[in-house]
Enzyme design. Structure first.
Site, PDB file in Angstrom:
ATOM      1  N   GLU A  96       0.829  -1.219   0.000  1.00 50.11           N
ATOM      2  CA  GLU A  96       0.000   0.000   0.000  1.00 50.11           C
ATOM      3  C   GLU A  96       0.856   1.259   0.000  1.00 50.11           C
ATOM      4  OE1 GLU A  96      -3.222   0.096   2.851  1.00 50.11           O
ATOM      5  OE2 GLU A  96      -3.556   2.225   2.489  1.00 50.11           O
ATOM      6  N   LYS A 109      -7.318  -0.280  11.385  1.00 50.52           N
ATOM      7  CA  LYS A 109      -6.757  -0.763  10.116  1.00 50.52           C
ATOM      8  C   LYS A 109      -5.441  -0.034   9.852  1.00 50.52           C
ATOM      9  CE  LYS A 109      -6.198  -0.844   5.418  1.00 50.52           C
ATOM     10  NZ  LYS A 109      -5.261  -0.038   4.623  1.00 50.52           N
ATOM     11  N   ASP A 153       2.977 -14.678  11.642  1.00 48.06           N
ATOM     12  CA  ASP A 153       1.636 -15.001  11.156  1.00 48.06           C
ATOM     13  C   ASP A 153       0.722 -13.789  11.342  1.00 48.06           C
ATOM     14  OD1 ASP A 153      -0.962 -15.984  10.894  1.00 48.06           O
ATOM     15  OD2 ASP A 153      -0.435 -17.954  11.680  1.00 48.06           O
ATOM     16  N   HIS A 199      -1.386  10.389   0.260  1.00 48.35           N
ATOM     17  CA  HIS A 199      -1.683   9.065  -0.270  1.00 48.35           C
ATOM     18  C   HIS A 199      -1.717   9.073  -1.792  1.00 48.35           C
ATOM     19  CE1 HIS A 199      -3.148   5.014   0.273  1.00 48.35           C
ATOM     20  NE2 HIS A 199      -3.944   5.231  -0.753  1.00 48.35           N
TER      21      HIS A 199
HETATM   22  P1  NAD Z   1       7.502 -24.232  15.173  1.00 47.94           P
HETATM   23  O1  NAD Z   1       6.561 -25.343  14.982  1.00 47.94           O
HETATM   24  O2  NAD Z   1       8.489 -23.999  14.088  1.00 47.94           O
HETATM   25  O3  NAD Z   1       8.188 -24.463  16.576  1.00 47.94           O
HETATM   26  C1  NAD Z   1       9.149 -23.671  17.163  1.00 47.94           C
HETATM   27  C2  NAD Z   1      10.005 -24.569  17.979  1.00 47.94           C
HETATM   28  O4  NAD Z   1      11.314 -24.025  18.090  1.00 47.94           O
HETATM   29  C3  NAD Z   1       9.574 -24.701  19.424  1.00 47.94           C
HETATM   30  O5  NAD Z   1       8.517 -25.594  19.612  1.00 47.94           O
HETATM   31  C4  NAD Z   1      10.850 -25.173  20.086  1.00 47.94           C
HETATM   32  O6  NAD Z   1      10.940 -26.583  20.046  1.00 47.94           O
HETATM   33  C5  NAD Z   1      11.958 -24.595  19.205  1.00 47.94           C
HETATM   34  N1  NAD Z   1      12.773 -23.521  19.842  1.00 47.94           N
HETATM   35  C6  NAD Z   1      14.106 -23.370  19.646  1.00 47.94           C
HETATM   36  N2  NAD Z   1      14.561 -22.300  20.346  1.00 47.94           N
HETATM   37  C7  NAD Z   1      13.513 -21.771  20.985  1.00 47.94           C
HETATM   38  C8  NAD Z   1      13.351 -20.644  21.842  1.00 47.94           C
HETATM   39  N3  NAD Z   1      14.370 -19.836  22.181  1.00 47.94           N
HETATM   40  N4  NAD Z   1      12.122 -20.358  22.307  1.00 47.94           N
HETATM   41  C9  NAD Z   1      11.070 -21.139  21.977  1.00 47.94           C
HETATM   42  N5  NAD Z   1      11.160 -22.216  21.182  1.00 47.94           N
HETATM   43  C10 NAD Z   1      12.369 -22.553  20.672  1.00 47.94           C
HETATM   44  O7  NAD Z   1       6.730 -22.847  15.374  1.00 47.94           O
HETATM   45  P2  NAD Z   1       5.601 -22.451  16.392  1.00 47.94           P
HETATM   46  O8  NAD Z   1       6.054 -21.185  17.027  1.00 47.94           O
HETATM   47  O9  NAD Z   1       5.200 -23.567  17.284  1.00 47.94           O
HETATM   48  O10 NAD Z   1       4.353 -22.156  15.441  1.00 47.94           O
HETATM   49  C11 NAD Z   1       4.338 -21.055  14.570  1.00 47.94           C
HETATM   50  C12 NAD Z   1       3.784 -21.466  13.219  1.00 47.94           C
HETATM   51  O11 NAD Z   1       2.547 -22.153  13.375  1.00 47.94           O
HETATM   52  C13 NAD Z   1       3.492 -20.281  12.359  1.00 47.94           C
HETATM   53  O12 NAD Z   1       4.050 -20.521  11.076  1.00 47.94           O
HETATM   54  C14 NAD Z   1       1.967 -20.253  12.270  1.00 47.94           C
HETATM   55  O13 NAD Z   1       1.537 -19.710  11.034  1.00 47.94           O
HETATM   56  C15 NAD Z   1       1.611 -21.683  12.406  1.00 47.94           C
HETATM   57  N6  NAD Z   1       0.276 -22.014  12.932  1.00 47.94           N
HETATM   58  C16 NAD Z   1      -0.568 -21.084  13.442  1.00 47.94           C
HETATM   59  C17 NAD Z   1      -1.813 -21.456  13.934  1.00 47.94           C
HETATM   60  C18 NAD Z   1      -2.701 -20.398  14.529  1.00 47.94           C
HETATM   61  O14 NAD Z   1      -2.253 -19.292  14.748  1.00 47.94           O
HETATM   62  N7  NAD Z   1      -3.963 -20.673  14.810  1.00 47.94           N
HETATM   63  C19 NAD Z   1      -2.183 -22.798  13.936  1.00 47.94           C
HETATM   64  C20 NAD Z   1      -1.282 -23.737  13.423  1.00 47.94           C
HETATM   65  C21 NAD Z   1      -0.054 -23.344  12.932  1.00 47.94           C
END
Ligand code: NAD
Length: 452
Positions: free
Chosen positions: A100, A292, A308, A405
């Site tokens: 945008e 927004k 996300d 804009h």
């Molecule tokens: P991920 O599955 O990649 O897991 C991250 C992992 O990194 C952790 O579980 C941990 O094992 C590891 N890790 C390493 N160093 C860490 C630190 N310092 N702190 C914390 N963890 C550490 O990612 P996630 O964060 O579990 O999930 C994010 C993703 O899930 C996004 O891509 C999102 O779009 C997607 N998602 C979102 C939804 C929702 O928002 N409703 C639902 C499903 C999936």
């Protein structure tokens, strides 16, 4: 949409077709060809366009292809930088991915304005996230609550392998509460769990833990012969995270707001600005547009860092309606000669996991930001939201939003009309003092071309 913007192929692409099974089974090349042949008048040309956006490095492209299903090309979005964002005394250069016009420029202008007035003060209030196991129980409530209390420790013990690494980082499952929801839905109960996920957004971690809890609960009630049936409906994180909250504010003596470009005194500006923010607190129509504007900034940094944005938006809007009415996420006070503009916003962000390290530019963005922790990223993202909001409200109560804009949008219109570099430069000069609209630019170009 202005009819002038319609694609030449639009009538053709509306052709009705029946169910096409097995599309996902085709190779990338086959999918691309299928789409071009079915939906474009000049398939070879269309193929060339789609392929021109493939990354030249096949490894990078493979990486991008694997993020999602049925990928046939990439969709480029401008990636820009907001310089000089002073947060808690540190100067950040913040990456934004947004299409945008004028969003980056507005954030940059607001950041520059506040750089010389003390900068942004940001503070993470809390970082707890929420997940729920929704289930039905047809037996006695008392039995359910008693068995849950007795089983809580066992459930936790069984979770040890799943929680171990997160607990070592200082996170994990903080609490599980059993909630009686039978007043809103027959036999409906909920386990509400709170989590600390450290530097990860935590969606996958939370969902894994919740599914494990749900399975255990089902087992406990299936194994023992209680009078009643337990049915797990679903186990999933909640994107509403009011306790994963960050606060950012800017403040200065009202007199320090003075700038010739405001076109009014600092006092008048402060009052008008605060009134505009109050209106966004009172009126949902205004609040929606006001928020927004905040998300123009927030989403762009969230996307640039591989986070996300759907989760962030959903949460922000729920939070904006937390007292039952949708309101502004920001507030403004003018008191005792002091102007304070602030935001409280929940942001469940990660600097590890998800796309943060997989997407080449997300990784790059986090490098530019000095590899922040998730807390620091919350402060940066909320700051850009507030900066963006300051820029928008400032324009609204002074020059109006269209001036800046449409000046930025001028380039989009000129590009759409196929203006040459020389025509673009001449148009920029002409439209400095003339109103920009699609028809005005079209007329201007046509006149200029006729004249030659
Ligand atoms: P991920 O599955 O990649 O897991 C991250 C992992 O990194 C952790 O579980 C941990 O094992 C590891 N890790 C390493 N160093 C860490 C630190 N310092 N702190 C914390 N963890 C550490 O990612 P996630 O964060 O579990 O999930 C994010 C993703 O899930 C996004 O891509 C999102 O779009 C997607 N998602 C979102 C939804 C929702 O928002 N409703 C639902 C499903 C999936």
């Amino acid at each position: 949409m202005n009819e002038n913007y319609q694609s030449e192929n639009s009538s053709d692409s509306k052709k009705s077709i029946g169910l096409i099974p097995g599309f996902s089974k085709l190779t990338k090349e086959e999918k691309l060809k299928f789409i071009c042949e079915r939906f474009h008048q000049t398939p070879k040309e269309a193929e060339k366009i789609l392929k021109s956006f493939w990354h030249e490095d096949s490894e990078v492209q493979k990486n991008l292809d694997e993020f999602s299903e049925n990928t046939i090309s990439n969709f480029p979005v401008p990636y820009g930088i907001v310089p000089n964002v002073l947060i808690n005394g540190q100067n950040y250069f913040v990456p934004m991915a947004i299409e945008e016009s004028s969003v980056v420029a507005a954030a940059a202008k607001a950041s520059k304005f506040w750089f010389t007035r003390g900068g942004f003060k940001a503070k993470v209030v809390n970082t707890l996230k929420v997940g729920q196991v929704h289930f039905k129980w047809s037996g006695e409530k008392e039995t359910l609550f008693n068995v849950f209390e007795e089983s809580k420790e066992i459930i936790r013990d069984e979770l040890t392998p799943v929680l171990e690494s997160m607990e070592k980082r200082g996170g994990g499952l903080k609490d599980i509460e059993l909630l009686d929801k039978t007043d809103v839905e027959e036999n409906y109960f909920q386990l509400k769990a709170t989590f600390e996920t450290c530097d990860a957004m935590g969606a996958n971690f939370i969902n894994t833990v919740l599914e494990n809890i749900g399975a255990q609960l089902k087992c406990i009630f299936d194994d023992l012969s209680y009078d009643g049936e337990l049915e797990i409906i679903m186990a999933i994180l909640s994107n509403y995270t009011p306790d994963c909250l960050v606060n950012v504010e800017v403040s200065c003596p009202v007199a320090d707001l003075a700038e010739p470009s405001l076109g009014m005194s600092a006092e008048e500006f402060a009052e008008k600005f605060a009134t505009a923010v109050r209106i966004a607190c009172i009126d949902p129509y205004r609040a929606t547009t006001h928020n927004k504007g905040i998300f123009n900034g927030i989403d762009a940094v969230v996307i640039a860092t591989g986070n996300d944005f759907r989760a962030i938006e959903a949460c922000g809007h729920s939070y904006a309606a937390r007292d039952g009415q949708y309101r502004s996420l920001s507030k403004c006070e003018v008191e005792n000669g002091y102007f304070t503009f602030s935001i409280d916003i929940p942001l469940a962000l990660g600097t590890v996991g998800g796309l943060t390290t997989l997407h080449p530019l997300a990784k790059f963005s986090l490098d530019i930001l000095g590899r922040p922790s998730s807390k620091e990223l919350m402060e940066i993202v909320a700051t850009i939201g507030l900066a963006q909001n300051f820029g928008a409200v400032r324009s609204l109560v002074t020059t109006g939003i269209q001036k800046g804009h449409m000046k930025m949008h001028l380039m989009n219109i000129l590009n759409h009309l196929g203006a040459t570099d020389e025509e673009r430069e001449d148009a920029k000069i002409y439209f400095k003092d003339n109103i920009v609209s699609f028809s005005e630019v079209k007329k201007y170009l046509s006149d200029a071309r006729d004249y030659q």
